[in-house]
Design a protein around this motif. Structure first.
Motif, mmCIF file in Angstrom:
data_model
loop_
_atom_site.group_PDB
_atom_site.id
_atom_site.type_symbol
_atom_site.label_atom_id
_atom_site.label_comp_id
_atom_site.label_asym_id
_atom_site.label_seq_id
_atom_site.Cartn_x
_atom_site.Cartn_y
_atom_site.Cartn_z
ATOM 1 N N GLU A 15 92.128 95.181 25.945
ATOM 2 C CA GLU A 15 92.787 95.035 27.380
ATOM 3 C C GLU A 15 91.770 94.424 28.484
ATOM 4 O OE1 GLU A 15 94.133 99.361 29.969
ATOM 5 O OE2 GLU A 15 93.743 99.415 28.696
ATOM 6 N N ALA A 16 90.563 95.212 28.733
ATOM 7 C CA ALA A 16 89.164 95.046 29.600
ATOM 8 C C ALA A 16 89.549 93.596 29.515
ATOM 9 C CB ALA A 16 88.015 95.648 29.132
ATOM 10 N N TYR A 17 89.378 93.082 27.808
ATOM 11 C CA TYR A 17 88.652 91.454 28.482
ATOM 12 C C TYR A 17 90.068 90.531 28.927
ATOM 13 C CZ TYR A 17 88.941 86.541 26.941
ATOM 14 O OH TYR A 17 89.776 84.913 26.567
ATOM 15 N N ARG A 18 91.789 91.035 28.855
ATOM 16 C CA ARG A 18 92.913 90.552 29.332
ATOM 17 C C ARG A 18 92.661 90.631 31.220
ATOM 18 N NH1 ARG A 18 95.507 92.238 24.935
ATOM 19 N NH2 ARG A 18 95.486 94.558 25.735
ATOM 20 N N ALA A 19 92.624 91.510 31.145
ATOM 21 C CA ALA A 19 92.442 92.174 32.744
ATOM 22 C C ALA A 19 91.330 91.792 33.983
ATOM 23 C CB ALA A 19 92.152 93.454 32.658
ATOM 24 N N ILE A 20 90.158 91.446 33.238
ATOM 25 C CA ILE A 20 89.106 91.322 33.584
ATOM 26 C C ILE A 20 89.727 88.834 33.317
ATOM 27 C CG2 ILE A 20 86.891 89.824 33.839
ATOM 28 C CD1 ILE A 20 85.966 92.806 32.281
ATOM 29 N N GLN A 22 92.693 87.400 33.129
ATOM 30 C CA GLN A 22 93.487 87.256 34.183
ATOM 31 C C GLN A 22 93.047 87.309 36.021
ATOM 32 O OE1 GLN A 22 96.512 85.896 34.251
ATOM 33 N NE2 GLN A 22 97.326 86.508 36.787
ATOM 34 N N ASP A 23 91.916 88.345 36.507
ATOM 35 C CA ASP A 23 91.326 88.510 38.014
ATOM 36 C C ASP A 23 90.529 87.240 38.175
ATOM 37 O OD1 ASP A 23 92.718 90.745 38.501
ATOM 38 O OD2 ASP A 23 91.584 91.878 37.598
ATOM 39 N N ILE A 24 89.741 86.473 37.586
ATOM 40 C CA ILE A 24 89.737 85.265 37.767
ATOM 41 C C ILE A 24 89.917 84.284 37.691
ATOM 42 C CG2 ILE A 24 87.597 82.932 36.622
ATOM 43 C CD1 ILE A 24 86.292 86.330 34.760
ATOM 44 N N ARG A 25 90.795 84.163 36.608
ATOM 45 C CA ARG A 25 92.114 83.018 37.266
ATOM 46 C C ARG A 25 93.102 83.446 38.103
ATOM 47 N NH1 ARG A 25 95.495 82.299 30.951
ATOM 48 N NH2 ARG A 25 96.158 80.592 32.430
#
Length: 235
Positions: A15-20, A22-25
């Motif tokens: 969950e943390a990986y996907r959220a971060i 997405q914020d980078i992308r």
């Protein structure tokens, strides 16, 4: 640690990986930004450990740098590195379309046409969603190659340049015109000639690099950024 606890920890890390990611992308976190694990953990309502584990996963993919005494920083690309990524993409996606050619039956070609229609609609609507539809178009073609490692490498290259592409599309590029260049790829695939389709895909990708680089150079020059610094310093 019990099996249930291990599964829960893995879920939190994902969950943390996907959220971060997405914020980078989406360029919420820009190159050079420091990622604060405590802040991100509070936003995601979790402990710092899965966030730190997500940082390591992102570092392994080259999207962040973990530095002593500086913590985790979003990676930046120089214009030369952006060129290199497009060169690598052109070769890998050319290979992918060549491998995919035997799988382009009537149904697959119809699906490919649907992807182009979705890009045209997104471009006509102002382009906010165009890049996502563009990535789905390329992902569909690469997915038909049947080569999971190749597909993963291509996806990582798309992610690396996505923040730059989003800013470029917002300020300069015209998605409606860009979709016409996807039509060239589709027409090449429909010939059934694998070598021709590979060549058209490679050329299609390489043509993007100089236009994106010119935009980034102009942005850097306007901001007074030396050419040797990451192109994204003032994205």
């Amino acid at each position: 640690m019990s099996l249930a606890s291990t599964s829960s920890a893995a879920t939190a890390q994902d969950e943390a990986y996907r959220a971060i990611l997405q914020d980078i992308r989406s360029a919420r976190y820009q190159p050079g930004d420091r990622l604060i694990p405590e802040k991100i953990a509070r936003e995601l309502a979790m402990s710092r450990m899965p966030v730190r584990e997500a940082f390591q996963r992102l570092a392994n993919e080259g999207l962040v740098l973990i530095r002593p005494n500086r913590g985790c920083v979003v990676s930046g690309l120089t214009i030369a590195e952006i060129y290199e990524l497009f060169e690598i993409r052109s070769v890998l996606e050319g290979l992918a379309v060549r491998l995919a050619m035997p799988r382009f039956d009537g149904a697959a070609l119809a699906e490919l046409d649907d992807h182009v229609v979705r890009m045209h609609r997104a471009g006509a609507a102002g382009g906010a969603d165009w890049l996502s539809k563009h990535q789905e178009f390329h992902a569909y073609i690469c997915g038909l190659s049947g080569r999971p490692k190749l597909i993963a490498q291509i996806a990582a290259l798309h992610i690396a340049v996505e923040p730059y592409m989003r800013v470029w599309l917002h300020h300069v590029a015209h998605p409606a015109q860009a979709t016409e260049r996807q039509d060239e790829v589709v027409e090449a695939i429909k010939t059934g000639d694998a070598e021709h389709a590979e060549a058209v895909m490679r050329d299609h990708i390489l043509r993007t690099a100089p236009r994106l680089a010119a935009f980034l150079r102009s942005r850097n020059q306007a901001a007074g950024v030396p050419s040797g610094l990451p192109a994204s310093t003032h994205i």
